[in-house]
Design an enzyme around this catalytic site. Structure first.
Site, short mmCIF file in Angstrom:
data_model
loop_
_atom_site.label_atom_id
_atom_site.label_comp_id
_atom_site.label_asym_id
_atom_site.label_seq_id
_atom_site.Cartn_x
_atom_site.Cartn_y
_atom_site.Cartn_z
N LYS A 13 -33.54 40.00 40.15
CA LYS A 13 -32.76 40.78 39.18
C LYS A 13 -33.60 41.93 38.62
CE LYS A 13 -32.00 37.14 36.55
NZ LYS A 13 -32.79 36.12 37.30
N ARG A 88 -26.47 33.64 29.44
CA ARG A 88 -27.00 32.54 30.25
C ARG A 88 -26.30 31.23 29.97
NH1 ARG A 88 -32.43 34.72 31.37
NH2 ARG A 88 -33.66 33.23 32.54
N ARG A 127 -45.44 35.58 42.27
CA ARG A 127 -45.14 36.79 41.48
C ARG A 127 -46.31 37.11 40.56
NH1 ARG A 127 -39.89 37.26 37.81
NH2 ARG A 127 -40.61 35.25 37.05
N ARG A 161 -47.15 34.73 35.01
CA ARG A 161 -46.46 34.19 33.84
C ARG A 161 -46.67 32.68 33.74
NH1 ARG A 161 -40.42 36.76 34.20
NH2 ARG A 161 -39.90 34.60 33.67
N ARG A 172 -36.74 25.46 35.35
CA ARG A 172 -35.88 26.65 35.19
C ARG A 172 -34.71 26.59 36.18
NH1 ARG A 172 -40.27 30.97 36.12
NH2 ARG A 172 -38.64 32.55 36.01
P1 AP5 Z 1 -37.90 39.32 40.09
O1 AP5 Z 1 -37.17 40.58 40.36
O2 AP5 Z 1 -39.02 39.35 39.13
O3 AP5 Z 1 -36.87 38.12 39.76
P2 AP5 Z 1 -35.88 37.91 38.54
O4 AP5 Z 1 -34.55 37.54 39.11
O5 AP5 Z 1 -35.92 39.05 37.60
O6 AP5 Z 1 -36.53 36.59 37.96
P3 AP5 Z 1 -37.03 36.17 36.50
O7 AP5 Z 1 -38.00 35.05 36.69
O8 AP5 Z 1 -37.55 37.33 35.72
O9 AP5 Z 1 -35.74 35.63 35.92
P4 AP5 Z 1 -35.58 34.55 34.90
O10 AP5 Z 1 -34.14 34.67 34.73
O11 AP5 Z 1 -36.09 33.22 35.16
O12 AP5 Z 1 -36.59 34.99 33.73
P5 AP5 Z 1 -36.36 35.77 32.38
O13 AP5 Z 1 -37.52 36.65 32.19
O14 AP5 Z 1 -34.99 36.32 32.30
O15 AP5 Z 1 -38.44 38.76 41.51
C1 AP5 Z 1 -39.20 37.57 41.58
C2 AP5 Z 1 -40.34 37.74 42.61
O16 AP5 Z 1 -39.78 37.87 43.92
C3 AP5 Z 1 -41.19 39.00 42.40
O17 AP5 Z 1 -42.52 38.68 42.75
C4 AP5 Z 1 -40.60 40.02 43.39
O18 AP5 Z 1 -41.57 40.96 43.81
C5 AP5 Z 1 -40.16 39.11 44.53
N1 AP5 Z 1 -38.96 39.58 45.23
C6 AP5 Z 1 -37.86 40.17 44.70
N2 AP5 Z 1 -36.95 40.42 45.67
C7 AP5 Z 1 -37.50 39.99 46.84
C8 AP5 Z 1 -37.06 39.95 48.19
N3 AP5 Z 1 -35.87 40.44 48.56
N4 AP5 Z 1 -37.88 39.41 49.12
C9 AP5 Z 1 -39.09 38.90 48.77
N5 AP5 Z 1 -39.57 38.92 47.49
C10 AP5 Z 1 -38.79 39.44 46.54
O19 AP5 Z 1 -36.41 34.55 31.34
C11 AP5 Z 1 -37.60 33.86 31.02
C12 AP5 Z 1 -37.34 32.84 29.92
O20 AP5 Z 1 -36.89 33.52 28.71
C13 AP5 Z 1 -36.23 31.81 30.18
O21 AP5 Z 1 -36.69 30.71 30.94
C14 AP5 Z 1 -35.82 31.44 28.76
O22 AP5 Z 1 -36.73 30.56 28.17
C15 AP5 Z 1 -35.90 32.76 28.02
N6 AP5 Z 1 -34.63 33.51 28.03
C16 AP5 Z 1 -34.41 34.74 28.58
N7 AP5 Z 1 -33.13 35.10 28.41
C17 AP5 Z 1 -32.52 34.09 27.75
C18 AP5 Z 1 -31.18 33.86 27.30
N8 AP5 Z 1 -30.22 34.77 27.52
N9 AP5 Z 1 -30.91 32.70 26.66
C19 AP5 Z 1 -31.86 31.78 26.45
N10 AP5 Z 1 -33.14 31.92 26.83
C20 AP5 Z 1 -33.46 33.07 27.49
#
Ligand code: AP5
Length: 216
Positions: A13, A88, A127, A161, A172
């Site tokens: 994402k 979420r 990552r 991270r 997760r």
């Molecule tokens: P990347 O693009 O970084 O993935 P992403 O989908 O953005 O994953 P996140 O881990 O950031 O999502 P998340 O939803 O768990 O975390 P968030 O920060 O929102 O890609 C991942 C890796 O793959 C990278 O290394 C990239 O280079 C590689 N890649 C990408 N595309 C590729 C491809 N096609 N082929 C190969 N490699 C590829 O949330 C973190 C925490 O915050 C949560 O656990 C929670 O505690 C809290 N939080 C956040 N939002 C909320 C909410 N709304 N409600 C409650 N808690 C929340």
């Protein structure tokens, strides 16, 4: 253009939002990034969120909803936005519906990025993220020009991270299945979803997304 980006942790994402924002002139609003910035700054919100984030649990809904209410008021969002990582839970989605109605806004689509769990694990464990700008890299699939350093002009140090270790990742993924996956049905019923195959090269996936967005 106003979008929601749904998809499991590590689906890409954040990676794809970068290209979407560049080409469509909109702003990414990532709740994960905002929470990490609050942690770094030591705010009350950041302190409250820390234990949930490190364990791979969701931060309580009310904290997130209050935070989003403030974010959506920011003038830079008037050009359009992509909500990455929010909503979420069904409760968050219902609050967003209410908020958008109050603000007289309507979403264009909900992008759903579909990636199987075995691939997510490979993406997340390797990552690395920039400490300064938050840009994400992958040790094999998206390497920085120089090991451990964010590409110019940033030059920040890359780190892993805390929630990108195997234990929190598995949690997760479970939390996603239980609490966020049901949102796909929630938006399907409103005829709002655009499903994207998230497997393959980063550029090929972006072409699939772009062709959906160009038809909106
Ligand atoms: P990347 O693009 O970084 O993935 P992403 O989908 O953005 O994953 P996140 O881990 O950031 O999502 P998340 O939803 O768990 O975390 P968030 O920060 O929102 O890609 C991942 C890796 O793959 C990278 O290394 C990239 O280079 C590689 N890649 C990408 N595309 C590729 C491809 N096609 N082929 C190969 N490699 C590829 O949330 C973190 C925490 O915050 C949560 O656990 C929670 O505690 C809290 N939080 C956040 N939002 C909320 C909410 N709304 N409600 C409650 N808690 C929340």
């Amino acid at each position: 253009m106003k979008l929601i980006f749904l998809g499991p942790p590590g689906a890409g994402k954040g990676t794809q939002s970068e290209s979407i924002c560049r080409d469509f002139g909109i702003v990414q609003l990532s709740t994960g990034d905002i929470l990490r910035a609050n942690r770094k700054a030591g705010t009350e919100l950041g302190q409250k969120a820390q234990k949930y984030m490190d364990a791979g649990e969701l931060v309580p809904d009310q904290l997130i909803i209050d935070m989003i209410k403030e974010e959506l008021k920011k003038p830079e969002l008037s050009k359009g936005y992509i909500l990455d990582g929010f909503p979420r839970t069904v409760n968050q989605a219902e609050s967003l519906d209410k908020l958008l109605t109050e603000m007289g806004q309507k979403l264009d689509t909900v992008l759903v990025l579909e990636v199987p769990n075995e691939e997510l694990l490979k993406r997340l464990t390797a990552r690395r993220v920039c400490k300064i700008c938050g840009k994400s890299y992958h040790l094999l699939y998206k390497k920085p020009q120089e090991d451990g350093i964010c590409d110019p002009p940033c030059g920040g140090e890359l780190y892993q991270r805390d929630d990108d270790k195997e234990g929190p990742i598995l949690n997760r993924l479970k939390v996603y299945e239980a609490q966020t996956f049901p949102l796909i049905e929630y938006y399907d019923k409103k005829n709002m979803t655009s499903k994207i195959n998230g497997l393959g090269e980063i550029g090929d996936i972006y072409s699939r997304i772009k062709s959906v967005l160009e038809k909106l």
